[in-house]
Design an enzyme around this catalytic site. Structure first.
Site, short mmCIF file in Angstrom:
data_model
loop_
_atom_site.label_atom_id
_atom_site.label_comp_id
_atom_site.label_asym_id
_atom_site.label_seq_id
_atom_site.Cartn_x
_atom_site.Cartn_y
_atom_site.Cartn_z
N ASP A 193 0.82 -1.22 0.00
CA ASP A 193 0.00 0.00 0.00
C ASP A 193 0.85 1.27 0.00
O ASP A 193 0.32 2.37 0.12
CB ASP A 193 -0.96 0.01 1.21
CG ASP A 193 -0.21 -0.03 2.54
OD1 ASP A 193 1.04 0.02 2.54
OD2 ASP A 193 -0.88 -0.09 3.58
N ARG A 194 2.15 1.08 -0.13
CA ARG A 194 3.09 2.21 -0.20
C ARG A 194 3.21 2.97 1.13
O ARG A 194 3.84 4.00 1.20
CB ARG A 194 2.75 3.20 -1.33
CG ARG A 194 2.75 2.53 -2.69
CD ARG A 194 4.14 2.50 -3.26
NE ARG A 194 4.33 1.34 -4.14
CZ ARG A 194 5.42 1.10 -4.83
NH1 ARG A 194 6.43 1.93 -4.78
NH2 ARG A 194 5.54 0.05 -5.58
#
Ligand SMILES: Cc1cc2nc3c(=O)[nH]c(=O)nc-3n(C[C@H](O)[C@H](O)[C@H](O)COP(=O)(O)O)c2cc1C
Length: 229
Positions: A193-194
């Site tokens: 999800d960074r």
């Protein structure tokens, strides 16, 4: 050449979330856990390859890869020519940074600290354990100095291999090890999800106290904190 579109999705590493409550509280032990995982991953050919940054006394930086040859409570070890560019920079400025990157694991470890020479006996023992060609290679190189051609280099190596048989190659006099004593160690875990995890271990500054909000008590005199990705 525009390479800005080059992007690979990170594998989900939820199992590897760096959670404060399950975290190994000693950064050397945590490094060991991560290093073992990298070492046992067949896709990682040189898990001990790391980028070492040094700087002149005026702060002009330079960086190169090398192989870390040991780690523990007394630091991170590597071997090189003391007369090389890095060796000369370390002579005038012992401050260094080291970065490991294991891309298949989406992990990086950043170390900052000071380098000091290891006792020569370490280098002598380690040099003996190196393969013959690596010994000849080290002996034939005046590392970081210019030379007119590759042929010249191979001639020097050839001459030395005639002179010294296996088991007889002497360690170059000014080839030795350094130990980097860390003052901070940061663990970076990339996430799908960074929202990447960054946990930095360091020592308390003068008059600083652990607040259990931003800073937390680690082991072995270390404290740790989460950094924004
Ligand atoms: C993966 C990798 C590992 C290396 N390992 C070492 C090493 O352990 N020691 C070393 O002196 N140079 C090593 N080198 C070469 C260095 O990157 C560098 O060319 C050399 O040390 C000279 O650097 P300097 O001129 O900045 O001193 C390695 C290079 C690579 C790409």
């Amino acid at each position: 050449m525009d390479i800005s579109g080059l992007r690979r999705p990170y594998k989900d590493r939820k199992d590897a979330f760096l959670e404060e409550n399950i975290l190994e509280k000693d950064p050397i032990k945590l490094f060991h856990e991560w290093f073992e995982e990298a070492k046992n991953n067949p896709s990682i050919i040189e898990p001990n390859a790391a980028c070492l940054a040094t700087a002149t006394k005026d702060g002009i930086p330079s960086a190169r890869f090398l192989l870390c040859k040991g780690y523990g409570v007394d630091g991170f070890y590597f071997y090189t020519h003391y007369t090389s560019r890095k060796g000369q920079e370390l002579e005038e400025n012992p401050n260094v940074a080291i970065a490991f990157y294991w891309d298949i694991l989406n992990r990086s470890v950043r170390i900052e600290g000071t380098a000091k020479k290891l006792p020569m006996s370490y280098a002598t023992d380690y040099f003996k354990s190196r393969p013959y060609r690596s010994q000849i290679g080290a002996l034939s190189s005046d590392q970081s100095k210019p030379i007119e051609s590759r042929t010249k280099l191979t001639e020097i190596a050839e001459k030395l291999s005639k002179k010294y048989k296996e088991g007889e190659v002497p360690k170059p006099e000014l080839w030795g090890g350094y130990a980097v004593t860390p003052r901070s160690i940061e663990f970076w875990q990339g996430q799908t999800d960074r929202i990447h995890d960054r946990l930095r271990f360091r020592f308390l500054e003068k008059d600083e106290v652990v607040d259990n909000v931003l800073t937390h008590e680690g082991e072995g005199g270390w404290i740790y904190e989460r950094l924004q990705p």
